[in-house]
Design an enzyme around this catalytic site. Structure first.
Site, mmCIF file in Angstrom:
data_model
loop_
_atom_site.group_PDB
_atom_site.id
_atom_site.type_symbol
_atom_site.label_atom_id
_atom_site.label_comp_id
_atom_site.label_asym_id
_atom_site.label_seq_id
_atom_site.Cartn_x
_atom_site.Cartn_y
_atom_site.Cartn_z
ATOM 1 N N CYS A 194 0.867 -1.181 0.000
ATOM 2 C CA CYS A 194 0.000 0.000 0.000
ATOM 3 C C CYS A 194 0.904 1.231 0.000
ATOM 4 O O CYS A 194 2.049 1.161 -0.441
ATOM 5 C CB CYS A 194 -0.997 -0.016 1.162
ATOM 6 N N ARG A 249 -3.485 -0.507 5.494
ATOM 7 C CA ARG A 249 -4.021 -1.579 4.660
ATOM 8 C C ARG A 249 -3.098 -2.781 4.514
ATOM 9 O O ARG A 249 -3.502 -3.920 4.777
ATOM 10 C CB ARG A 249 -4.385 -1.042 3.269
ATOM 11 N N ASP A 307 -8.126 3.842 1.228
ATOM 12 C CA ASP A 307 -7.220 4.150 2.332
ATOM 13 C C ASP A 307 -8.013 4.708 3.517
ATOM 14 O O ASP A 307 -8.657 5.739 3.397
ATOM 15 C CB ASP A 307 -6.196 5.178 1.870
#
Length: 160
Positions: free
Chosen positions: A8, A14, A123
């Site tokens: 990420c 994440r 996100d």
């Protein structure tokens, strides 16, 4: 050993949640000795712990992210990985800009799990705990689909 890398942006939300969730799934499926899991971020400049809300989101499921430290994505990680699962199409594009010749092993998590559907894992950084839980659950949903494919691939690589 089959190597999976989650990617990420900052490796504090994440991909770190994906890493710990997937490690737990691998244990459940008796695949933890066959698959190595790592995570990294495309924009890591200093090593940071997982975000407080990421820690809380996985803690609710009995997992501990407090020891996590973010890692910057590097060429060696890309070379070592047998499968690279990015959280967004932008992350995938970033990876392929660095190493275009690895295109056969780079997917978004959604693309890999679904066999080609487009989509991104949003996100949660800067949002509330509920947003992190929604993100965690979305990641978990796609990992549950992906683990069957990865298990078959890992078993094939291990000669079974």
């Amino acid at each position: 050993m089959f190597n999976v890398l989650f990617v990420c942006t900052g490796n504090t939300c994440r991909s770190s949640m994906a890493e710990i969730l997937f490690k737990e799934m691998l244990k459940r499926e008796n695949l933890d000795g066959k698959v190595r899991v790592r995570s990294s971020g495309t924009s890591v400049y200093i090593s940071l712990p997982a975000s407080d809300n990421a820690i809380e989101a996985v803690k609710e499921l009995g997992m501990d992210l407090t020891g996590h430290r973010s890692q910057k994505l590097d060429i060696d990680m890309l070379r070592e990985a047998d499968l690279i699962l990015a959280m967004t199409r932008a992350h995938k594009s970033h990876i392929l800009n660095i190493m275009p010749d690895i295109k056969d092993k780079v997917f978004t998590l959604i693309e890999y799990a679904t066999g080609g559907e487009e989509g991104d894992i949003s996100d949660p950084f800067g949002y509330d705990l509920d947003t992190y839980k929604q993100c965690r659950d979305e990641i978990k949903k796609y990992l549950e689909i992906a683990i069957g494919k990865i298990g078959k691939w890992a078993n094939r690589q291990m000669g079974k």
